[in-house]
Design a protein around this motif. Structure first.
Motif, mmCIF file in Angstrom:
data_model
loop_
_atom_site.group_PDB
_atom_site.id
_atom_site.type_symbol
_atom_site.label_atom_id
_atom_site.label_comp_id
_atom_site.label_asym_id
_atom_site.label_seq_id
_atom_site.Cartn_x
_atom_site.Cartn_y
_atom_site.Cartn_z
ATOM 1 N N GLU A 33 5.689 11.030 4.889
ATOM 2 C CA GLU A 33 5.295 11.573 6.178
ATOM 3 C C GLU A 33 5.451 10.582 7.334
ATOM 4 N N CYS A 34 6.142 9.471 7.072
ATOM 5 C CA CYS A 34 6.349 8.458 8.123
ATOM 6 C C CYS A 34 5.008 8.118 8.788
ATOM 7 N N SER A 35 4.080 7.651 7.980
ATOM 8 C CA SER A 35 2.711 7.434 8.439
ATOM 9 C C SER A 35 2.587 6.321 9.462
ATOM 10 N N PHE A 36 3.643 5.530 9.646
ATOM 11 C CA PHE A 36 3.617 4.499 10.683
ATOM 12 C C PHE A 36 3.460 5.105 12.069
ATOM 13 N N GLN A 37 3.730 6.407 12.198
ATOM 14 C CA GLN A 37 3.586 7.063 13.494
ATOM 15 C C GLN A 37 2.136 7.086 13.979
ATOM 16 N N GLN A 38 1.194 6.892 13.066
ATOM 17 C CA GLN A 38 -0.209 6.923 13.435
ATOM 18 C C GLN A 38 -0.739 5.569 13.890
ATOM 19 N N LEU A 39 0.113 4.535 13.821
ATOM 20 C CA LEU A 39 -0.320 3.189 14.191
ATOM 21 C C LEU A 39 -0.054 2.916 15.667
ATOM 22 N N SER A 64 15.768 -0.963 11.717
ATOM 23 C CA SER A 64 14.779 -1.999 11.967
ATOM 24 C C SER A 64 14.633 -2.208 13.464
ATOM 25 N N GLY A 65 13.538 -2.862 13.841
ATOM 26 C CA GLY A 65 13.284 -3.176 15.240
ATOM 27 C C GLY A 65 11.815 -3.048 15.562
ATOM 28 N N PRO A 66 11.446 -3.257 16.822
ATOM 29 C CA PRO A 66 10.062 -3.004 17.226
ATOM 30 C C PRO A 66 9.678 -1.579 16.863
ATOM 31 N N LEU A 67 8.480 -1.393 16.351
ATOM 32 C CA LEU A 67 8.072 -0.076 15.881
ATOM 33 C C LEU A 67 8.162 0.985 16.973
ATOM 34 N N SER A 68 7.874 0.608 18.196
ATOM 35 C CA SER A 68 7.924 1.581 19.294
ATOM 36 C C SER A 68 9.330 2.129 19.499
ATOM 37 N N THR A 76 0.837 -1.193 0.000
ATOM 38 C CA THR A 76 0.000 0.000 0.000
ATOM 39 C C THR A 76 0.875 1.247 0.000
ATOM 40 N N THR A 77 0.250 2.397 0.184
ATOM 41 C CA THR A 77 0.967 3.679 0.171
ATOM 42 C C THR A 77 0.812 4.393 1.505
ATOM 43 N N GLY A 78 1.671 5.354 1.720
ATOM 44 C CA GLY A 78 1.570 6.146 2.937
ATOM 45 C C GLY A 78 0.234 6.868 3.029
ATOM 46 N N ARG A 79 -0.265 7.375 1.909
ATOM 47 C CA ARG A 79 -1.554 8.068 1.906
ATOM 48 C C ARG A 79 -2.667 7.132 2.352
ATOM 49 N N GLN A 80 -2.662 5.909 1.844
ATOM 50 C CA GLN A 80 -3.687 4.944 2.241
ATOM 51 C C GLN A 80 -3.581 4.596 3.719
ATOM 52 N N LEU A 81 -2.353 4.472 4.217
ATOM 53 C CA LEU A 81 -2.166 4.148 5.628
ATOM 54 C C LEU A 81 -2.667 5.287 6.509
ATOM 55 N N ARG A 82 -2.389 6.519 6.101
ATOM 56 C CA ARG A 82 -2.864 7.675 6.877
ATOM 57 C C ARG A 82 -4.389 7.771 6.871
#
Length: 245
Positions: A184-190, A212-216, A160-166
């Motif tokens: 925009e590093c959209s993983f920050q919203q997860l 790499s690593g745990p997202l947190s 997918t794309t960052g826009r879709q993830l956001r």
């Protein structure tokens, strides 16, 4: 008029990514269109020229200036008009040069995966005869750089794309998620609980950088690393894979 248009995938940054078929296509082309993307991005054109030198291509190289998208327009209109203008610039460059023969374009990554070159080619009139030479994808380069499998055993992968993830969050029932075109590093919203991330920028290039690593834990590092790398180079191409662990 462009009668034969060859779209040659060149991988994600390494000049060694281009296939033998791709090298032969560049040698056989009559002319090669070379995009110029503005100040601070000269190394992209230099990489393309190195690929041409390595392939032994003797075709005439026609540079053209890439248009700038109008950010005041809605997203779909902005992209559509941008594609229209690119197609016009291809045609104008060929008409001015008065060259008859196959026209080649070096396409970052693979022409069939999250790239708009095929859609731009559809705007040409009359329609040229298309030839697509596949290249190394960002998905291949990323998983190879981290030495990880693309999928779990018999497991699905969602691209997918960052826009879709956001806009929509984590897709339902997704196990492995690959995100492209995310400035925009959209993983920050997860919710990072249980998520592991593998991220890479400038994949295949000397400037390659990985995290790499745990997202947190890895997420904040990626945000900082990405900002630093973009400031240093003036541009960045990156992608990442997320997996529930």
């Amino acid at each position: 008029m462009i009668r034969d248009l060859w779209l040659v995938g060149i991988g994600t940054g390494s000049h060694a990514h281009i296939t033998l078929e791709g090298q032969q296509a560049l040698r056989d082309a009559a002319v090669i269109l070379l995009p110029r993307k503005g100040e601070g991005k000269d190394d992209l054109a230099a990489l393309r020229r190195r690929i041409l030198d390595d392939a032994g291509a003797s075709a005439r190289v026609l540079p053209f200036d890439m248009p700038v998208r109008d950010d005041s327009l809605p997203y779909q209109d902005r992209v559509s008009r941008w594609h229209d203008e690119i197609a016009l610039r291809w045609s104008a460059a060929i008409a001015e040069a008065q060259i008859d023969g196959p026209v080649a374009l070096l396409v970052w990554g693979d022409p069939g995966l999250y790239d708009s070159t095929l859609r731009i080619a559809e705007r040409l009139s009359p329609q040229p005869v298309l030839r697509v030479v596949p290249g190394v994808t960002a998905l291949q380069a990323l998983t190879s750089a981290h030495a990880i499998p693309f999928n779990t055993v018999n497991g699905p992968v969602t691209v997918t794309t960052g826009r879709q993830l956001r806009d929509n969050g984590w897709p339902d029932n997704a196990e492995t998620l690959v995100v492209m075109l995310d400035g925009e590093c959209s993983f920050q919203q997860l919710d990072p609980e249980g998520l592991h991330i593998w991220w890479g920028a400038f994949l295949g290039m000397d400037e390659q950088v990985l995290e790499s690593g745990p997202l947190s834990e890895a997420g904040p590092r990626i945000v900082d690393t990405r900002a630093t790398a973009r400031a240093a180079h003036g541009w960045i191409m990156d992608t990442y894979l997320l997996r529930r662990m």
